[in-house]
Structure formats: C-alpha cells, structure tokens
Scaffold this active site. Structure first.
Site, PDB file in Angstrom:
ATOM      1  N   ASN A 147      52.669 -36.948 -32.709  1.00  0.00           N
ATOM      2  CA  ASN A 147      52.292 -36.561 -30.992  1.00  0.00           C
ATOM      3  C   ASN A 147      52.799 -37.853 -30.127  1.00  0.00           C
ATOM      4  O   ASN A 147      53.737 -37.892 -29.579  1.00  0.00           O
ATOM      5  CB  ASN A 147      50.898 -36.143 -31.055  1.00  0.00           C
ATOM      6  N   SER A 161      44.611 -35.508 -38.488  1.00  0.00           N
ATOM      7  CA  SER A 161      43.737 -34.573 -38.186  1.00  0.00           C
ATOM      8  C   SER A 161      42.729 -35.132 -38.777  1.00  0.00           C
ATOM      9  O   SER A 161      42.430 -36.000 -39.905  1.00  0.00           O
ATOM     10  CB  SER A 161      44.089 -33.299 -38.642  1.00  0.00           C
ATOM     11  N   GLU A 196      40.873 -42.627 -37.514  1.00  0.00           N
ATOM     12  CA  GLU A 196      40.448 -42.336 -35.673  1.00  0.00           C
ATOM     13  C   GLU A 196      41.178 -40.893 -36.136  1.00  0.00           C
ATOM     14  O   GLU A 196      42.638 -40.088 -36.212  1.00  0.00           O
ATOM     15  CB  GLU A 196      42.105 -42.651 -34.981  1.00  0.00           C
ATOM     16  N   CYS A 212      45.377 -35.960 -29.365  1.00  0.00           N
ATOM     17  CA  CYS A 212      43.671 -36.212 -29.761  1.00  0.00           C
ATOM     18  C   CYS A 212      42.771 -36.985 -28.482  1.00  0.00           C
ATOM     19  O   CYS A 212      42.025 -35.945 -28.436  1.00  0.00           O
ATOM     20  CB  CYS A 212      43.546 -37.996 -30.969  1.00  0.00           C
ATOM     21  N   PHE A 251      44.729 -28.695 -29.942  1.00  0.00           N
ATOM     22  CA  PHE A 251      45.961 -29.286 -30.061  1.00  0.00           C
ATOM     23  C   PHE A 251      47.458 -28.858 -29.525  1.00  0.00           C
ATOM     24  O   PHE A 251      48.579 -28.743 -29.714  1.00  0.00           O
ATOM     25  CB  PHE A 251      46.246 -29.680 -31.498  1.00  0.00           C
TER      26      PHE A 251
END
Length: 490
Positions: A159, A236, A257, A291, A387
C-alpha cells in the site's frame, strides 16, 4: 524536488532479477509488475526462491561485520547520499509509484519526501549515543552498550511500498546491520528495486542489502534463515501472527506493525465542514488502503445527521480514475481479490441494516468512495478492517459511551478526535491506541516519531525516532572492566 534526467530505474539492469551481492537471475522465476489502473505489464522482477534467500542470508552475514566496523561518519555518509538521491530522482520514482501502486501523484510525492527524510534521520543514528554507564557494587566499570543485531529481514506490504520498506531498511543499515528486503510482489519495483538502486548508487557495499521479492514461501525463508536475528514486518494481522509464531519458534525478535480499524471521534460543537473534510481524507486517501485509514466514524448525536450529509456529499464529488493520466482523488484498488473483499463487506453491511448514503459501486478496479451510516456495532463494516474507501458511521451520546465503543475493537493503531480539546484530552487518556491525534484525522506519520500499535495492530514495537529505532535494530551487551584481575576464592 529536482530530477536529474539520468535513469535510475533502467530495466536493462534489473528486469527479471533479484539482487544478491549484485543483480542476478532468480531461481523462483519472475513476477510481472502490473499497472492496476490499466492491466498493462510495466516490467518484470525476479521471484526469490528459498535457496535465493538462504544464499542472500549467508552473504549478508559475511558482509555485515565489515559494514558495522566502518566509522560512524562513513555509514552516515551513505545514508545522507541516499537521501539526496531520492530527491534527485523524484520524478522517475514518482511515475513508478503512481503506476505500479495505483497512487495519486501527491501520495507518491509524500512517499519520496518521506523516504528522503527517513534516510536523513537515519544518518544521525551512527553517531547517536549507543549505551549507558551503569553503577556497580564491584570495583569495576560497568556499561550497557548497543551492538548491531547482525542480519535483519524487512517484509513490506503493497500500500505504501516505499515508506513501509525504507522506514526499517534505513535505520537498520545505519546501525550497522545487513538487510534482506522482501517487498510485496505486486509493488516490487517501487517498494524494492528503487531502494536497491538508491543504496547501490549511494555507495552501500555489495551484500549488505539484498532484494528478494516473493510470496509466502519467500516470507517464511527470510524469517527462518539461520543468519537472521530480527524480523521487521508490516502487513495484515493474519500474516503477522504467522510471522510472529515462526519467529518465536526460532527464538528471533519480530517487530510486527499490523492492521488497524481506526476510530475518528467527532465531538459536539466541532466544525462540521472541516470535520467532514478530515473524515473524507482519513477514509478515502489512497483508496482506504492504509493501515491508519479511518475505519470507524463515531459522531455525536447532536451533529450526526449533518456530518453524514457533509461526508456523503464529499464522497459523491471525489473523482475516481487512472492517476497517471488524469487528475483524480482516488486511483484503483490494488487487485480484484481486494476489490471483491471490499464490496463483500459493503454489501453485507447494507444487508445487516446499514444505510448506503454514497458510493457502494465500482467499475473494474475503481471503487467509488462509500459512506455507510446507521451501523450497529456488530455490523461487519464496523468490526473488520476493510482496507478500502469506505466510511462506516455510527452515533454516540456520552463520552463514556464512545470510549467503550472505541476500545471494544481488537485493533489499536490510531485514533483521531475532532472538537473540544479539553474533552479530547480526557478521551486520549482512556483509549487503547498506539497513536492519538487531537483535531486531526487518523493518517499521520513522521520519520522522527515513534509509530506502532497495540492489540491486534501489533506487538507494541515502534519505528521512528532515535530511541525506537535503536531499540528495534540493536542488541544490548553488558560490558565490564577492571584495572587488574581480582583474587578469586578458588
């Protein structure tokens, strides 16, 4: 930023290859770098096999001691030069982020600006104090000093492929480690090749950084390789649990993370036009594929209807399309699998009583910014990390109520609170979150600030800032010294 016009990313050098001490054919074949907006193949990158990973890990272990032994100013110089190169080649790199990751140009520019800053911040780490003098009841000096961990594996997602790679790669290198970088194969150029080329040009010795794009098997290998001591994973929660389990089994540290279902609280009296703008940015920036995306809007009942109307109007007027050829606010979803997951949650939310006030449709990979109002707390759109460009909204009446609603979710990455600062401060003391932003939305990151989540959002590890980065990428060694060998009773 200035572009020198000299091609950094000439595919003749790296096309179809991995980097293990230099560009080489990959044993795992190749991946196509695909433009999600058009489906066009832009280039190919090497697919690292397990054997490639193990070979890279062995090379990294050999190269790392010499790199760690360099003078602090020599390592700092490489990081500073890398920062300059991001700026010099910004135009070329921007095009790749726009096309391969489906990013709008301002988001791509942010990634490059942040990458440069990450390198500049990391350049200060080699000369930062790396230990402390301890007291001792013995007649000796006692020290706790920080030493490079050795080989660090960095696993990064699609992302924000550049930021979420460089924020671990740069400090790990600066602190004297070697790095195995495994970018997501869907963004292996902007999240992998660009870093490899920048550090090559900056003068990083061969073998200290390896580029190993790949899927689950490659990810398992960069965790399990015997030479690897630390794993820095961003992705994820489902995948992060597997990485954490494997790391624990091999007695390795894993900084995880993970996902987020971040809350934006709109208090009574908040400026609704500005609040709706903040909420739209938080939920729709980069198609909601962040996120830190605002995944839950909690709005006080006194302003609820007006907020829903304002946010819905913004969603209906945001242009969606190819960010490389048009001026748009939202580009494509990364692939069909992710698009279908988003749409499934949206349609399921409506079936369970949610009110669709904007969006809820798509063409190809272009999903319209979507607003879902009147959601119950057990609605899947409120529970799950979507998401995607979806803004789920519910109302609250009391501060105690909204604190409980925010904390009821398993994630704990980011919370934004809009409105009265005094009330927001009291809420900030009570919510379970790695980050709280008062009078800001949920998406924010800086190279010098500690970043990370709690609960299902991660293990509490932090990236960013000298203290957090030194904690993350070094080991503590206890060292004592006496002027003479003492007499022992044996």
């Amino acid at each position: 930023m200035e572009d020198t016009g000299m091609a950094l990313l000439d595919t003749a050098l790296w096309g179809g290859k991995v980097n293990i001490g230099g560009w080489t054919e990959a044993a795992g074949g190749v991946y196509d770098a695909v433009e999600p907006a058009t489906g066009a193949t832009l280039a190919s990158v090497g697919a690292a096999s397990r054997d490639d990973v193990y070979r890279a890990a062995q090379l990294a272990a050999k190269a790392q001691p010499e790199w760690a032994a360099k003078k602090p100013e020599e390592r700092a110089a490489v990081l500073r030069r890398a920062g300059q190169l991001w700026e010099e080649h910004a135009g070329e790199i921007q095009d790749w982020i726009v096309r391969e990751a489906g990013s709008i140009p301002p988001k791509a520019q942010l990634e490059i600006h942040t990458a440069a800053n990450e390198c500049y911040e990391a350049a200060a780490l080699p000369s930062h104090p790396h230990g402390e003098v301890l007291t001792s009841d013995e007649d000796r000096w006692s020290f706790a000093r920080r030493r490079p961990a050795g080989v660090v594996s960095v696993i990064a997602p699609f992302n924000f492929p550049l930021i979420l790679s460089i924020r671990s790669v740069a400090p790990a290198l600066a602190l004297g480690n070697a790095v195995l970088l495994k970018p997501d194969p869907r963004t292996a150029v902007c999240g992998g090749v660009t870093l490899m080329r920048i550090f090559e040009e900056a003068g990083l010795p061969a073998g200290v950084l390896s580029l190993l794009p790949g899927g689950a098997e490659t990810g398992a290998a960069v965790v399990e390789a015997p030479e690897v001591r630390i794993i820095s994973f961003t992705g994820s929660t489902v995948a992060g649990r597997k990485v954490g389990e494997a790391a624990a089994r091999h007695l390795k540290r894993a900084h995880l993370e993970l996902g987020g279902n971040n809350a934006l609280i709109v208090l009574p009296g908040a400026d609704l036009a500005k609040a709706a703008s903040a909420g739209a940015f938080g939920s729709f920036m980069h198609q909601g594929q962040i996120c830190m995306t605002t995944g839950r809007h909690f709005v006080h009942e006194s302003v609820y209807d007006d907020y829903v109307a304002e946010l819905s109007a913004k969603a209906e007027n945001l242009p969606v399309g190819d960010p490389f050829t048009g001026q748009v606010a939202l580009g494509p979803i990364i692939d069909e699998h992710q698009r279908d997951k988003i749409d499934g949650i949206v349609q399921g939310a409506v079936a369970q009583g949610g009110r669709l006030t904007a969006g809820g449709s798509y063409e190809g990979l272009f999903y319209r910014p979507t607003v879902l109002a009147d959601l119950a707390l057990d609605n899947p759109a409120f529970i799950e990390e979507i998401f995607g460009p979806v803004a789920p909204i519910t109302r609250f009446s009391e501060v105690d109520e909204v604190v409980g609603m925010v904390n009821a979710n398993e994630y704990g990455l980011s919370v934004g609170i809009l409105g009265d600062v005094g009330t927001a401060m009291k809420i900030a003391d009570r919510v379970h979150s790695g980050k709280v932003h008062i009078n800001e939305q949920t998406v924010s990151d800086e190279a010098n600030a500690p970043f990370g989540g709690v609960g299902a959002s991660g293990t509490g590890s932090r990236f960013g800032g000298a203290t957090s980065n030194i904690d993350a990428f070094t080991e503590i060694q206890w060292l004592t010294m006496r002027p003479d060998i003492p007499d022992y009773p044996f």
